[in-house]
Scaffold this motif. Structure first.
Motif, PDB file in Angstrom:
ATOM      1  N   ASN A   1       5.756  61.846   1.134  1.00 46.18           N
ATOM      2  CA  ASN A   1       5.215  62.366  -0.123  1.00 46.18           C
ATOM      3  C   ASN A   1       4.671  61.243  -0.996  1.00 46.18           C
ATOM      4  OD1 ASN A   1       8.105  61.742  -0.127  1.00 46.18           O
ATOM      5  ND2 ASN A   1       7.946  62.095  -2.325  1.00 46.18           N
ATOM      6  N   VAL A   2       3.662  61.560  -1.784  1.00 49.27           N
ATOM      7  CA  VAL A   2       3.093  60.578  -2.707  1.00 49.27           C
ATOM      8  C   VAL A   2       4.046  60.407  -3.888  1.00 49.27           C
ATOM      9  CG1 VAL A   2       1.215  60.171  -4.355  1.00 49.27           C
ATOM     10  CG2 VAL A   2       0.709  61.049  -2.071  1.00 49.27           C
ATOM     11  N   ILE A   3       4.298  59.166  -4.256  1.00 41.77           N
ATOM     12  CA  ILE A   3       5.182  58.922  -5.396  1.00 41.77           C
ATOM     13  C   ILE A   3       4.362  58.952  -6.683  1.00 41.77           C
ATOM     14  CG2 ILE A   3       6.706  57.224  -6.485  1.00 41.77           C
ATOM     15  CD1 ILE A   3       7.543  56.379  -3.667  1.00 41.77           C
ATOM     16  N   ALA A   4       4.755  59.825  -7.593  1.00 39.83           N
ATOM     17  CA  ALA A   4       4.058  59.951  -8.875  1.00 39.83           C
ATOM     18  C   ALA A   4       5.087  60.021  -9.983  1.00 39.83           C
ATOM     19  CB  ALA A   4       3.206  61.218  -8.869  1.00 39.83           C
ATOM     20  N   ASP A   5       4.728  59.508 -11.171  1.00 38.86           N
ATOM     21  CA  ASP A   5       5.668  59.575 -12.294  1.00 38.86           C
ATOM     22  C   ASP A   5       5.547  60.939 -12.991  1.00 38.86           C
ATOM     23  OD1 ASP A   5       3.461  59.542 -13.944  1.00 38.86           O
ATOM     24  OD2 ASP A   5       3.767  57.486 -14.668  1.00 38.86           O
TER      25      ASP A   5
ATOM     26  N   SER B   1       1.511  54.435  -2.793  1.00 40.88           N
ATOM     27  CA  SER B   1       2.955  54.389  -2.530  1.00 40.88           C
ATOM     28  C   SER B   1       3.464  55.762  -2.140  1.00 40.88           C
ATOM     29  CB  SER B   1       3.722  53.945  -3.774  1.00 40.88           C
ATOM     30  OG  SER B   1       3.435  52.621  -4.052  1.00 40.88           O
ATOM     31  N   ARG B   2       4.241  55.775  -1.071  1.00 40.01           N
ATOM     32  CA  ARG B   2       4.757  57.047  -0.589  1.00 40.01           C
ATOM     33  C   ARG B   2       6.249  56.975  -0.340  1.00 40.01           C
ATOM     34  NH1 ARG B   2       0.703  58.426   4.224  1.00 40.01           N
ATOM     35  NH2 ARG B   2       1.985  60.269   4.377  1.00 40.01           N
ATOM     36  N   GLY B   3       6.897  58.127  -0.476  1.00 43.48           N
ATOM     37  CA  GLY B   3       8.338  58.201  -0.266  1.00 43.48           C
ATOM     38  C   GLY B   3       8.683  58.347   1.201  1.00 43.48           C
TER      39      GLY B   3
END
Lengths: 446, 279
Positions: free
Chosen positions: A399-403, A393-395
């Motif tokens: 950018n990579v979406i990370a918690d 999943s990317r924004g």
């Protein structure tokens, strides 16, 4: 503490700021109030026990101070130099309310430089867990995560696409701000804990995503290396550089020492740089050192510039001309750059970033003569690997979406640093990498 | 460090090396390239992967600048500092029908890998390989063994057809139905030859060779204009639609460092001459 005079330092790439002497460091350390509830630690993304190491400096036990710092930070000589302490630890220092805050960054740097000369041993590697972790990228995030993971006893392999580790520390930040022997030393210390480094390995190409996912965990720390261009007419002319290219040629490939080193760079006599972040300042000051008369063009006002105040001041001292409230609109030239046309900008109401939005004023076009034009308007996440990791999943910005723990949408895959945030600071990437490494350790325990 | 396991001059001033590089060899596909750095003071230059066997990669190049001269001087058993790759997108291999692979000069080096892949995908493959003169012609036997048909051209008529590869391609294009064409060679040759297939809109690929630094999309040095869009040859290419590429711009950008390249080469020759005299 000393800053070398501008007319001397513009002739070389040696460090501008020469740091504290022992006496200065101890005197500065003695200013620390040793607060019961120290706020400075909250301001540190990697949570260094700042009062503890400062107390040891005041006692004159610099090696012990180094031991405290390396519990939380394996790259202290780097961070002491490039962290924006004025918005982090030092901003929270209670002394800042009345006088000036304790110079925590300079103290960290002093301790790290001392430890490097004395050869303070790195922390022991943890007992081997037999778990294999792949770290992609050897910049601030990758190296920090590798240090944490190795300390926990995991078997760490770092994949680096370039021929040298360090990421932005190596290709991006110039030696006059961050000497390369320091980068080499601190990275080698991490590697010496049994971390395997594979250079020239482009993930997605030299190793497939499937091969990567065969590791027990993966940490993506591929940074924000994709240069944005302004899409101006004339952008393909010879002499137009992205700041990334200009700085990579100099910092990684040593084009400043051509022909001793093979890689060339055009030494512009008149250089225009667009942008006003730290990268723009680095590019402008590097071009100045190659002998150019440098003009930096920024669409907003000087007080809106995102670069650190110290870098702006250093650039000004070194003779960089600032043209603010102006924006390049066209690059002129037949085959090589001859000038950059700019238009004056009006400052309007604040946009989402809190800065005023800049709007062109009609009929205000003017030309700045130039033989080099460097665009330093920001970078996005490195595209190559991510295009092959298509299920992550990317924004919006890629950018990579990370918690908060660095977890991505893919199981066992974590991400930290600029690849998740877009270009930010070295220390924020390190803070995120530490959290992600801890989360990986928790996952591997279960 | 990566070991050069073999090094040969296969035609006048054209060299073939085999490099031990498992990370590249085990992942390479047709059309991809590597970035090589000879030694600690060396630059990073892109070179096409010509073939792979086991853990080894074959690179074929002409000695033109300092780096390629230095590379040509490395003996079997010696090392180079770095080889990164495979880089770039692989050739678009599928079942087209009849494919023509046109190679000019050292550009022929790229063809065998692509030809093999196209054969595996059940295509009929016609090769056209051309050089200035017979003594610059490479990989004739290898191409003959892979291709269904092979034509040879030389500018001076010293071997095969007296003329350009474009002439043969024109003839084929007029007399047969061609489904896909690859043209790989000097930029000016690709520009001229690509015109042959434009009118009939035959799908035509060229492999671009702009100046690169990192080769992973991080610097933009290799940006090209393809159909009015800016593309990075290192990650979006190196192969592009031949009819959409702005070749004039590419040639302009390839000349960006001509003067510095000359200085570098002169220094290299001076140095190698003095060290020979000393021996």
């Amino acid at each position: 503490m000393a800053v070398r005079p501008a007319d001397e330092r513009v002739r070389d790439f040696s460090e501008v700021d020469t740091g504290f002497s022992r006496e200065e460091a101890i005197a500065e350390a003695e200013r620390c109030l040793q607060c019961k509830k120290p706020l400075c630690i909250d301001g540190c993304p990697v949570g260094i026990d700042i009062p503890a190491f400062i107390a040891l400096i005041a006692e004159g036990d610099i090696c012990a101070a180094a031991g405290i710092i390396q519990q939380s930070n394996m790259l202290p000589a780097i961070c002491g130099r490039v962290c924006p302490q004025e918005t982090q630890c030092e901003e929270r220092c209670i002394l800042g309310n009345k006088e000036s805050p304790v110079r925590i960054g300079q103290l960290e740097r002093y301790v790290a430089d001392f430890a490097r000369k004395e050869g303070v041993l790195p922390p022991e590697r943890g007992k081997n867990t037999g778990k294999q972790v792949a770290v992609v990228g050897s910049g601030p995030a990758g190296i920090t995560a590798a240090a944490e993971l190795a300390a926990a006893g995991h078997d760490v392999t770092i994949f680096e696409s370039l021929h040298k580790p360090g990421g932005v520390l190596t290709y991006g930040i110039p030696a006059f701000r961050l000497p390369k022997d320091i980068v080499d030393y601190e990275i080698n210390r991490v590697l010496s804990r049994g971390v395997r480094l594979l250079c020239n390995h482009v993930v997605g190409r030299s190793i497939t995503v499937q091969e990567l996912l065969a590791y027990d965990a993966v940490l993506l720390g591929t940074g924000a290396g994709l240069p944005y261009f302004m899409n101006l007419p004339g952008e393909h002319l010879n002499g137009v550089y992205s700041a990334n290219e200009f700085l990579t040629r100099i910092n990684l490939m040593h084009a400043d020492r051509f022909p001793l080193y093979d890689t060339p760079v055009i030494r512009g006599s008149r250089v225009v740089v667009a942008g006003a972040g730290n990268v723009a300042m680095d590019a402008a000051r590097a071009a100045r050192r190659l002998g150019g008369r440098v003009t930096l063009v920024y669409r907003r006002r000087e007080k809106d510039m995102p670069a650190r105040a110290a870098e702006i001041a250093h650039a000004r001292e070194e003779g960089i001309t600032f043209v603010t409230c102006a924006n390049p609109v066209e690059i002129s030239g037949e085959t090589v750059v001859t000038g950059v046309s700019c238009v004056k900008m009006n400052m309007c109401e604040a946009d989402e970033s809190g800065r005023p939005s800049a709007v062109p004023i009609p009929d205000t076009q003017f030309v700045i003569d130039a033989d080099i034009f460097i665009q330093a308007i920001g970078q996005g996440p490195n595209p190559l690997l991510l295009s092959l990791f298509d299920s992550i999943s990317r924004g919006k910005a890629g950018n990579v979406i990370a918690d908060a723990d660095g977890k991505t949408s893919l199981p066992r895959v974590f991400a930290a640093g600029d690849v998740t945030t877009g270009s930010a600071t070295v220390i924020e990437a390190m803070g995120a990498a530490k959290k992600a490494a801890k989360a990986i350790c928790r996952m591997l325990q279960d | 460090m990566y070991t050069i396991t073999a090094s040969n001059e296969i035609a006048e001033n054209i060299f073939e090396i085999w490099v031990e590089a498992p990370h590249v060899a085990t992942h390479a596909q047709a059309g991809q390239f590597v970035i090589i750095r000879v030694d600690e003071t060396g630059e990073r230059i892109p070179l096409t992967i010509s073939a792979v066997t086991g853990d080894r990669v074959r690179i074929i190049f002409m000695a033109v600048g300092k780096t390629t001269h230095a590379l040509a001087g490395i003996q079997a058993g010696e090392d180079i500092a770095d080889i990164a790759g495979p880089l770039g997108k692989p050739s678009e291999i599928e079942k087209y029908g009849t494919c023509v692979l046109v190679g000019g000069g050292v550009g022929i080096a790229s063809l065998p890998f692509i030809a093999q892949s196209l054969k595996k995908a059940d295509n009929r493959v016609i090769g056209i390989i051309g050089a200035r003169s017979a003594n610059f012609l490479i990989l004739e036997d290898e191409m003959r063994s892979i291709c269904d048909e092979l034509c040879i051209t030389t500018d001076d008529g010293s071997k095969g057809f007296h003329g350009f590869a474009a002439d043969i391609l024109k003839e084929l294009n007029n007399t047969r139905k061609l489904d896909a064409v690859w043209i790989i060679g000097p930029t000016i040759m690709m520009k001229v030859t690509a015109e042959v297939t434009r009118e009939k809109k035959v799908q035509t690929f060229v492999s671009l060779n702009p100046i690169m630094v990192d080769g992973t999309g991080m610097c933009g040095s290799c940006r090209c204009r393809v159909g009015n869009e800016t593309k990075f040859a290192c990650v979006d290419g190196p192969e592009f639609d031949a009819h959409a590429v702005d070749f004039n711009l590419l040639m302009q950008r390839q000349r960006m460092y001509t003067e510095m390249e000359r200085i570098s080469l002169e220094r290299f020759h001076e140095y190698t001459c003095t060290s020979r005299e000393e021996q």
